[in-house]
Scaffold this motif. Structure first.
Motif, PDB file in Angstrom:
ATOM      1  N   UNK A 135      42.080  25.274 -15.521  1.00 20.46           N
ATOM      2  CA  UNK A 135      40.728  24.759 -15.937  1.00 20.46           C
ATOM      3  C   UNK A 135      39.840  25.545 -14.836  1.00 20.46           C
ATOM      4  N   UNK A 136      38.776  26.104 -15.536  1.00 17.81           N
ATOM      5  CA  UNK A 136      37.742  26.831 -14.863  1.00 17.81           C
ATOM      6  C   UNK A 136      36.542  26.382 -14.693  1.00 17.81           C
ATOM      7  N   UNK A 137      36.258  25.817 -13.630  1.00 15.26           N
ATOM      8  CA  UNK A 137      34.858  24.865 -13.448  1.00 15.26           C
ATOM      9  C   UNK A 137      33.765  25.697 -13.377  1.00 15.26           C
ATOM     10  N   UNK A 138      32.690  25.477 -14.274  1.00 16.18           N
ATOM     11  CA  UNK A 138      31.384  26.076 -14.356  1.00 16.18           C
ATOM     12  C   UNK A 138      31.440  27.591 -14.615  1.00 16.18           C
ATOM     13  N   UNK A 187      22.375  18.470 -17.524  1.00 18.13           N
ATOM     14  CA  UNK A 187      21.345  17.729 -18.053  1.00 18.13           C
ATOM     15  C   UNK A 187      21.049  18.186 -19.653  1.00 18.13           C
ATOM     16  N   UNK A 188      20.970  19.541 -19.729  1.00 18.44           N
ATOM     17  CA  UNK A 188      20.529  20.179 -21.052  1.00 18.44           C
ATOM     18  C   UNK A 188      21.928  20.596 -21.921  1.00 18.44           C
ATOM     19  N   UNK A 189      21.698  20.709 -23.033  1.00 25.05           N
ATOM     20  CA  UNK A 189      22.682  20.948 -24.221  1.00 25.05           C
ATOM     21  C   UNK A 189      22.550  22.198 -24.828  1.00 25.05           C
ATOM     22  N   UNK A 190      22.514  23.334 -24.145  1.00 27.63           N
ATOM     23  CA  UNK A 190      22.572  24.573 -24.657  1.00 27.63           C
ATOM     24  C   UNK A 190      23.707  25.465 -24.433  1.00 27.63           C
ATOM     25  N   UNK A 191      23.830  26.681 -25.360  1.00 23.44           N
ATOM     26  CA  UNK A 191      25.205  27.507 -25.087  1.00 23.44           C
ATOM     27  C   UNK A 191      25.542  27.892 -23.874  1.00 23.44           C
ATOM     28  N   UNK A 192      24.284  27.963 -23.002  1.00 24.02           N
ATOM     29  CA  UNK A 192      24.561  28.487 -21.493  1.00 24.02           C
ATOM     30  C   UNK A 192      25.668  27.750 -20.645  1.00 24.02           C
ATOM     31  N   UNK A 193      25.427  26.313 -21.193  1.00 25.44           N
ATOM     32  CA  UNK A 193      26.426  25.229 -20.460  1.00 25.44           C
ATOM     33  C   UNK A 193      27.472  24.797 -21.304  1.00 25.44           C
ATOM     34  N   UNK A 194      27.376  24.972 -22.568  1.00 25.02           N
ATOM     35  CA  UNK A 194      28.324  24.411 -23.557  1.00 25.02           C
ATOM     36  C   UNK A 194      29.350  25.324 -24.100  1.00 25.02           C
ATOM     37  N   UNK A 195      29.194  26.798 -24.299  1.00 27.98           N
ATOM     38  CA  UNK A 195      29.994  27.683 -24.812  1.00 27.98           C
ATOM     39  C   UNK A 195      30.845  27.979 -23.565  1.00 27.98           C
ATOM     40  N   UNK A 196      32.198  27.850 -23.914  1.00 33.96           N
ATOM     41  CA  UNK A 196      33.107  28.153 -22.756  1.00 33.96           C
ATOM     42  C   UNK A 196      34.196  29.014 -23.443  1.00 33.96           C
ATOM     43  N   UNK A 197      34.868  29.873 -22.285  1.00 30.77           N
ATOM     44  CA  UNK A 197      35.977  30.777 -22.656  1.00 30.77           C
ATOM     45  C   UNK A 197      37.197  29.895 -22.809  1.00 30.77           C
ATOM     46  N   UNK A 198      38.080  30.010 -23.768  1.00 31.88           N
ATOM     47  CA  UNK A 198      39.366  29.486 -23.962  1.00 31.88           C
ATOM     48  C   UNK A 198      40.216  30.575 -24.346  1.00 31.88           C
ATOM     49  N   UNK A 251      33.038  23.867 -18.596  1.00 24.60           N
ATOM     50  CA  UNK A 251      31.480  23.778 -19.115  1.00 24.60           C
ATOM     51  C   UNK A 251      30.961  25.224 -18.318  1.00 24.60           C
ATOM     52  N   UNK A 252      29.767  25.445 -18.854  1.00 24.67           N
ATOM     53  CA  UNK A 252      29.056  26.798 -18.024  1.00 24.67           C
ATOM     54  C   UNK A 252      28.060  26.271 -17.257  1.00 24.67           C
ATOM     55  N   UNK A 253      27.195  27.359 -17.046  1.00 23.57           N
ATOM     56  CA  UNK A 253      26.025  27.137 -15.924  1.00 23.57           C
ATOM     57  C   UNK A 253      24.855  27.652 -16.634  1.00 23.57           C
ATOM     58  N   UNK A 254      23.699  26.827 -16.056  1.00 24.56           N
ATOM     59  CA  UNK A 254      22.156  27.330 -16.787  1.00 24.56           C
ATOM     60  C   UNK A 254      21.883  28.687 -16.092  1.00 24.56           C
ATOM     61  N   UNK A 255      21.818  28.887 -15.031  1.00 27.83           N
ATOM     62  CA  UNK A 255      21.463  30.103 -14.412  1.00 27.83           C
ATOM     63  C   UNK A 255      20.063  30.449 -14.591  1.00 27.83           C
TER      64      UNK A 255
END
Length: 277
Positions: free
Chosen positions: A35-38, A257-268, A243-247
Motif C-alpha cells: 500500500x502506497x500512502x499518499x 478534507x476535500x473529495x476531488x480526483x487529486x486525492x481520490x484517484x489512486x493507482x492499482x 489516497x492521493x494528494x491535493x498539491x
C-alpha cells in the motif's frame, strides 16, 4: 484493463484472495500487498506521470493488470486501509477518521480469512496511524508497527522510512519455508513533509513530492527483487494507494478534507500467474 471506480473500492486484496485460494490453482498462491500512502495515480509513468520517476511500478504495470479508474474509499489513511483489508466502505466498517475508532472484531479481514486457510501472515507498516491498537492487526501473526515516536509528535504522526520497512519485510520472508503467505508492506514516504533522500532530493529538487515517490518506487523494486525466485513465481502482487494528494489543487495542499480526483484517484496494479498483461 479498466475497472469502474465503484467496483474498485476496497476489492484489490479480495480479488487477490480469490485468486490465491481458488480459480483452480494447483496450490495456494502467496499474496504480496503493497500500500502506497499518499500517492496520486498521475505520478506513475504507467498513468502518464513523469518519465523515469517510477520504473519499478511501470514494469509491474506492463507485466500485470492496470486499473485505470480506481477510487479511494476516503482520503485518509486508516479508513482507506480498513476498506482495502475488509472490502467494506467506511460506513460499514466504522472507521471514518484517523485514530478515532477500532475495527470491530466481528468483521473479517483479508488476514483473518487467509490465516484461517493456513497462510503465514505478516504486516510491516510505516506509520503510527496504522498502529495495532486500531484493529488492523487481527489475523497477522506478525504485525510490525515498531515505529520510533518522540514525545513532541504525540505519537500519531510518527513514521519510519521505506527502506527500513522493506528490510524488515524481506527478513520475515527469508525465514519462511514452503507455506503460502500474505505479506502486507505499507510505505508512507510520499506523505508530507516531502523530504526525499538522495539522489531523489537532487534529481527532483523542484518537485519534492515526486522525489518521495521516486524513493518509494526504488524500495518497491528492491522488495520485488528480494523475493526468492521460487516464491516470486507463485506470488500475486497487488499495489494500491490509500489516497492521493491535493498539491494545491482546489485550495488543498495535502488531503483529508476535500473529495476531488487529486486525492481520490489512486493507482492499482495487480500481477500474478494467470493474469494477462
Amino acid at each position: 484493463s479498466p475497472m469502474n471506480g465503484r467496483v474498485a473500492r476496497g476489492s484489490a486484496l479480495w480479488i487477490a484472495c480469490a485468486l490465491s485460494i481458488g480459480c483452480g490453482a494447483p496450490r495456494p498462491r502467496s499474496v504480496l500487498l503493497v500500500t502506497l500512502d499518499t500517492v496520486r495515480a498521475d505520478h506513475l509513468g504507467a498513468y502518464g506521470g513523469p518519465p523515469g520517476l517510477t520504473p519499478a511500478l511501470d514494469r509491474l504495470a506492463a507485466e500485470g493488470v492496470l486499473f485505470e479508474q480506481a477510487t479511494a474509499a476516503a482520503p485518509l489513511t486508516l479508513p482507506s486501509h480498513a476498506t482495502i483489508l475488509t472490502g467494506l466502505l467506511p460506513r460499514r466498517h466504522g472507521l471514518r477518521v484517523n485514530g478515532g475508532a477500532r475495527l470491530d472484531e466481528a468483521i473479517p479481514t483479508l488476514a483473518t480469512r487467509l490465516r484461517s486457510a493456513g497462510y503465514r501472515t505478516g504486516a510491516f507498516v510505516a506509520a503510527a496511524v496504522l498502529d495495532h491498537r486500531f484493529g488492523l492487526a487481527r489475523g497477522f501473526e506478525v504485525y510490525d508497527d515498531r515505529i520510533p515516536r518522540s514525545p513532541s509528535s504525540g505519537g500519531v504522526d510518527a513514521e519510519r522510512a521505506g527502506d527500513a520497512v522493506v528490510d524488515a519485510a524481506l527478513a520475515w520472508v527469508a525465514e519462511l519455508r514452503s507455506e503460502p503467505f500474505l505479506l502486507w508492506v505499507h510505505l508512507y514516504d510520499a506523505h508530507a513533509p516531502y523530504e526525499p533522500p538522495e539522489p531523489f532530493r537532487s534529481r527532483w529538487s523542484s518537485r519534492p513530492y515526486a522525489g518521495e515517490i521516486g524513493f518509494v518506487d526504488s524500495q518497491i523494486g528492491r522488495l520485488l527483487a528480494g523475493l526468492p525466485s521460487t516464491i516470486a513465481s507463485q506470488t500475486i502482487v497487488a499495489v494500491v494507494a490509500d489516497h492521493g494528494e491535493g498539491l494545491g489543487e482546489h485550495g488543498e495542499s495535502t488531503h483529508g478534507l476535500l473529495l476531488y480526483q487529486s486525492t481520490l484517484r489512486v493507482p492499482w496494479l495487480l500481477r500474478g500467474a494467470g493474469l494477462a498483461p
